[in-house]
Design an enzyme around this catalytic site. Structure first.
Site, mmCIF file in Angstrom:
data_model
loop_
_atom_site.group_PDB
_atom_site.id
_atom_site.type_symbol
_atom_site.label_atom_id
_atom_site.label_comp_id
_atom_site.label_asym_id
_atom_site.label_seq_id
_atom_site.Cartn_x
_atom_site.Cartn_y
_atom_site.Cartn_z
ATOM 1 N N ASP A 100 0.120 5.095 -15.100
ATOM 2 C CA ASP A 100 0.193 4.125 -16.195
ATOM 3 C C ASP A 100 -1.132 3.924 -16.913
ATOM 4 O O ASP A 100 -1.178 3.367 -17.996
ATOM 5 C CB ASP A 100 0.759 2.795 -15.694
ATOM 6 C CG ASP A 100 -0.034 2.221 -14.531
ATOM 7 O OD1 ASP A 100 -1.274 2.207 -14.606
ATOM 8 O OD2 ASP A 100 0.581 1.781 -13.541
ATOM 9 N N ASP A 141 -3.645 5.823 -6.020
ATOM 10 C CA ASP A 141 -2.752 4.829 -6.629
ATOM 11 C C ASP A 141 -1.323 5.352 -6.501
ATOM 12 O O ASP A 141 -0.729 5.836 -7.450
ATOM 13 C CB ASP A 141 -3.144 4.632 -8.096
ATOM 14 C CG ASP A 141 -2.369 3.513 -8.753
ATOM 15 O OD1 ASP A 141 -1.586 2.838 -8.064
ATOM 16 O OD2 ASP A 141 -2.531 3.325 -9.967
ATOM 17 N N SER A 142 -0.781 5.247 -5.291
ATOM 18 C CA SER A 142 0.483 5.909 -4.991
ATOM 19 C C SER A 142 1.654 4.967 -5.222
ATOM 20 O O SER A 142 1.487 3.752 -5.314
ATOM 21 C CB SER A 142 0.486 6.356 -3.537
ATOM 22 O OG SER A 142 0.135 5.251 -2.740
ATOM 23 N N THR A 143 2.840 5.557 -5.281
ATOM 24 C CA THR A 143 4.061 4.756 -5.338
ATOM 25 C C THR A 143 4.549 4.536 -3.907
ATOM 26 O O THR A 143 3.814 4.712 -2.953
ATOM 27 C CB THR A 143 5.148 5.478 -6.160
ATOM 28 O OG1 THR A 143 5.366 6.747 -5.586
ATOM 29 C CG2 THR A 143 4.711 5.636 -7.600
ATOM 30 N N ASP A 144 5.766 4.176 -3.787
ATOM 31 C CA ASP A 144 6.359 3.888 -2.488
ATOM 32 C C ASP A 144 6.332 5.108 -1.564
ATOM 33 O O ASP A 144 6.429 6.237 -2.037
ATOM 34 C CB ASP A 144 7.820 3.503 -2.758
ATOM 35 C CG ASP A 144 8.467 2.850 -1.573
ATOM 36 O OD1 ASP A 144 8.027 1.758 -1.209
ATOM 37 O OD2 ASP A 144 9.384 3.461 -1.016
ATOM 38 N N PRO A 186 8.470 11.072 -4.031
ATOM 39 C CA PRO A 186 7.491 12.121 -4.285
ATOM 40 C C PRO A 186 6.079 11.739 -3.844
ATOM 41 O O PRO A 186 5.263 12.602 -3.558
ATOM 42 C CB PRO A 186 7.542 12.309 -5.805
ATOM 43 C CG PRO A 186 8.712 11.549 -6.300
ATOM 44 C CD PRO A 186 9.110 10.573 -5.252
ATOM 45 N N ASP A 244 0.045 18.454 -8.371
ATOM 46 C CA ASP A 244 0.363 17.720 -7.147
ATOM 47 C C ASP A 244 -0.959 17.225 -6.553
ATOM 48 O O ASP A 244 -1.859 18.020 -6.276
ATOM 49 C CB ASP A 244 1.084 18.695 -6.201
ATOM 50 C CG ASP A 244 1.402 18.062 -4.854
ATOM 51 O OD1 ASP A 244 0.865 16.981 -4.554
ATOM 52 O OD2 ASP A 244 2.194 18.663 -4.117
ATOM 53 N N GLY A 245 -1.088 15.921 -6.356
ATOM 54 C CA GLY A 245 -2.332 15.343 -5.868
ATOM 55 C C GLY A 245 -2.772 15.936 -4.539
ATOM 56 O O GLY A 245 -3.969 16.190 -4.318
ATOM 57 N N HIS A 297 -5.075 -3.468 -10.429
ATOM 58 C CA HIS A 297 -5.965 -2.441 -10.966
ATOM 59 C C HIS A 297 -7.437 -2.847 -10.879
ATOM 60 O O HIS A 297 -8.299 -2.030 -10.557
ATOM 61 C CB HIS A 297 -5.571 -2.119 -12.414
ATOM 62 C CG HIS A 297 -4.268 -1.398 -12.496
ATOM 63 N ND1 HIS A 297 -3.273 -1.719 -13.385
ATOM 64 C CD2 HIS A 297 -3.776 -0.365 -11.766
ATOM 65 C CE1 HIS A 297 -2.229 -0.918 -13.212
ATOM 66 N NE2 HIS A 297 -2.507 -0.092 -12.228
#
Lengths: 407, 284
Positions: free
Chosen positions: B87, B157-160, B164, B139-140, B63
């Site tokens: 988060d 700051d995306s996930t895998d 989604p 939705d970004g 971060h």
């Protein structure tokens, strides 16, 4: 003509209490039907445990992955998970079952040779990272996921002697494997081993042995551009059970397989995908006579279960199950056992010799665990047989209304 | 069956395992499986679909580097857009900058924010209540397509990339981000661990090359993003912003009076130096 044990009061040589397929458990089938209705499929998890342990003992050093498709049942999966068994999954529905039971995804392999992108992603998101391919198109589906997965190449070994030949629809010819491996190497996709399926319910292990030897040759082929050397061989299933109810000698069946596996390079880990062997003896069908008619020379008995329901394996799995006419009285004569639907194909047995039965009498059919409930339909809007579970693992929550805990 | 271990399933042949002291929270929906547990070494750990997303003890690596590198390089960031980052850890670092007047965070799932407040209060440390902060549940990809506001810094700051968050890695998404960057604006992105997944950084490089006058990647080695250094993407129209002298960064850092645990101006400068195999993959 089939001579049925139980043509009259129970003959001494086939009392249900000692019927091997029933695990020696004393079962009062009439009481079960009075309490839970009919038809029933009675699943005994102790037999699941027994079968798993016997196969594990016959194939030491082989990791077993239960083929869920044979009997996709929560109690079976929970029982096998406790025993340390892994799971062979083929569809997103099977993935969902394992997810709900908190099955560790590292203990699973996805073995369907043909998958949609969604199937790959669903399995990956669950955490299964081993997949099976048998051609270049399928291989290319893994390009986006190549850093996360490892593949097995399914090799075909046609086996006309198997009850269900699994090398016609799927599998890469052994001679074409090197070209497919080369393609994978060029794409940077890790093929970690080979798999094969010699068929289901095979007569002997000859084809297993042949396939293991051929795969051993393929494993030893030099692959200068490989991502990694191959280190897995999945010998599939095919382990037979005896539908006459006698106990099969799995140790003798597996002896030549053990000999063939001993010749594998020492880095190779061996997997197998038993389905029928584990599930078939564990479930017994109990069905009731709901109608009778004399048609010509024969007595016709109409049952509340048939080939569209639990006996669907007679159609799809080409299997005939032992039938015990529990309450038949008097002299045996040629009879017909028919299922409850309106379709004339719905006949379980023709020209079998049994004594006379009355409405409400029971037919008990052991060895009905594999490819029975799994393929049952609700044709004619008839419900599937209720599954009762004996000796379920304590860890399984009983939130499923079809699971009744008896012991 | 009680679980006492979590085995990450990101790769077939390699992975990390955590002892679970206690499962704090778990939810399974049609679209995702969320697990929060406590581990002796990392504190609370959040895993989504079997992959670690953040932990209480090592989140500051990621971060701080995703927030402070573009914010200090920009110099006077006023409007910041965060896509994802449910988060709140990134938000916590952004609101430390006094120059920031407005932060919008676009999150696809409101429940993620509530879950983070409950289980990861140290990530946001009250930042969700900052008067400069605006939460948009959307939705970004849709947000960047429709917003007309200019942004000084956009943080992805995306996930895998499976799941989604996948659209947040698409060319069209980056094109829209470029459209809404203010003059002198900077976009930063999460780009995976190149030793494990070189394709990700390669693919982003191809997209950035066509869209931005200046682009690059910078590194940070987050303990629970296993496999060595991870790359963060950097894209802007102003090539000078990643060449700022160390003295300028030190001066900005000192006058900002921000406490950090990972970020330093020297790390900021050095982070843009990439291993040769990554340079080759991105065509530099």
């Amino acid at each position: 003509m089939t001579d049925l044990r139980g043509g009259g009061s129970l003959p001494a040589d086939s009392t249900l209490a000692v019927h091997p397929a029933l695990g020696g458990r004393e079962t009062d089938w009439h009481a079960l039907v009075r309490t839970h209705g009919s038809p029933l499929l009675v699943l005994d998890c102790d037999i699941i445990r027994r079968q798993y342990r016997k196969l594990a003992q016959a194939l030491p050093d082989v990791s077993l992955y239960y083929a869920i498709k044979a009997l996709p049942n929560r109690a079976v999966i929970a029982t096998l998970a406790e025993e340390g068994c892994g799971f062979d999954i083929a569809t997103n529905g099977e993935v969902a079952m394992l997810e709900q039971l908190f099955i560790e995804p590292r203990r699973t392999i996805h073995t369907h040779p043909i998958k949609r992108d969604l199937d790959i992603r669903t399995a990956l998101r669950y955490g299964c990272t081993t997949f099976v391919v048998d051609n270049v198109d399928e291989l290319e589906k893994f390009i986006p996921y190549r850093h996360r997965v490892a593949l097995l190449v399914r090799v075909s070994f046609p086996n006309p002697s198997a009850r269900v030949d699994l090398s016609r629809k799927f599998g890469c010819a052994a001679d074409d494997v090197p070209a497919l491996l080369k393609e994978a190497d060029a794409l940077g996709i890790h093929v970690k081993g080979l798999s094969f399926h010699v068929g289901s319910q095979v007569a002997d292990a000859g084809m297993h042995v042949y396939a293991i030897r051929r795969c051993t040759e393929l494993l030893r082929l030099p692959r200068p551009d490989a991502v990694a050397p191959m280190s897995v061989i999945d010998i599939g299933g095919g382990f037979p059970v005896n539908y006459d109810g006698s106990i099969e000698d799995i140790d003798a069946f597996c002896a030549p397989i053990r000999t063939a596996l001993a010749e594998l390079p020492s880095n190779v880990r061996v997997l197998a995908e038993p389905g029928r062997y584990i599930a078939a003896p564990a479930m017994t069908c109990v069905t009731s006579v709901v109608g009778r008619a004399r048609r010509g020379e024969r007595m016709w008995y109409y049952l509340d279960d048939g080939v569209y329901n639990s006996f669907s394996g007679q159609i799809y799995d080409h299997t005939r199950y032992p039938l015990i006419a529990l309450d038949a009285q008097g002299e045996s004569r040629p009879s017909v056992l028919a299922g409850p639907t309106c379709d004339s194909i719905d006949v379980i047995a023709e020209d079998i010799l049994i004594g006379e039965m009355q409405i409400g009498d029971l037919i008990v059919a052991p060895m009905m665990g594999a490819y029975t409930a799994a393929t049952a339909t609700t044709f004619n809007s008839l419900p599937r047989a209720r599954v009762l579970t004996l000796a379920a693992p304590a860890s399984l929550d009983v939130d499923d209304s079809n699971v009744v805990r008896l012991a | 069956m009680a679980r006492n271990e979590f085995a990450e399933t990101l790769y077939d042949s390699y992975g990390q395992r955590f002892a679970i002291d206690e499962v704090c929270f778990e939810s399974r929906t049609e679209v995702q499986h969320l697990l929060i547990f406590h581990n002796a070494k990392f504190g609370r750990v959040m895993a989504l679909d079997g992959v670690v997303q953040t932990t209480q003890r090592d989140e500051f690596y990621y971060h701080e580097m995703l927030a402070h590198v573009p914010l200090f390089a920009h110099g006077q960031p006023r409007r910041v857009l965060i896509i994802g980052g449910g988060d709140g850890g990134l938000l916590r670092e952004v609101v430390k900058h006094r120059s920031v007047e407005h932060v919008t965070k676009v999150e696809i799932d409101a429940a993620v924010v509530e879950m983070a407040k409950t289980w990861f209060p140290d990530h946001s440390r009250g930042a969700f209540d900052d008067p400069r902060f605006h939460l948009v549940i959307a939705d970004g990809a849709e947000f960047v397509r429709t917003t007309e506001d200019p942004w000084d810094v956009i943080m992805i700051d995306s996930t895998d990339p499976i799941g989604p968050g996948e659209v947040l890695f698409s060319n069209d998404f980056y094109r829209q981000c470029q459209r809404i960057l203010a003059p002198g604006g900077i976009m930063v992105t999460q780009n995976g661990v190149p030793f494990m997944q070189l394709d990700e950084v390669r693919k982003s490089a191809r997209a950035f090359r066509d869209l931005f006058a200046d682009w690059h990647f910078y590194g940070v080695a987050v303990p629970t993003y296993i496999g060595g250094m991870m790359t963060l993407g950097w894209a802007t129209e102003d090539a000078g912003l990643r060449q700022l002298p160390l003295e300028v960064l030190e001066e900005r850092f000192a006058s900002a009076e921000i406490d950090t645990r990972y970020y330093t101006p020297a790390i900021h400068r050095g982070a843009f130096a990439l291993p040769r195999f990554v340079e080759e993959a991105i065509g530099k």
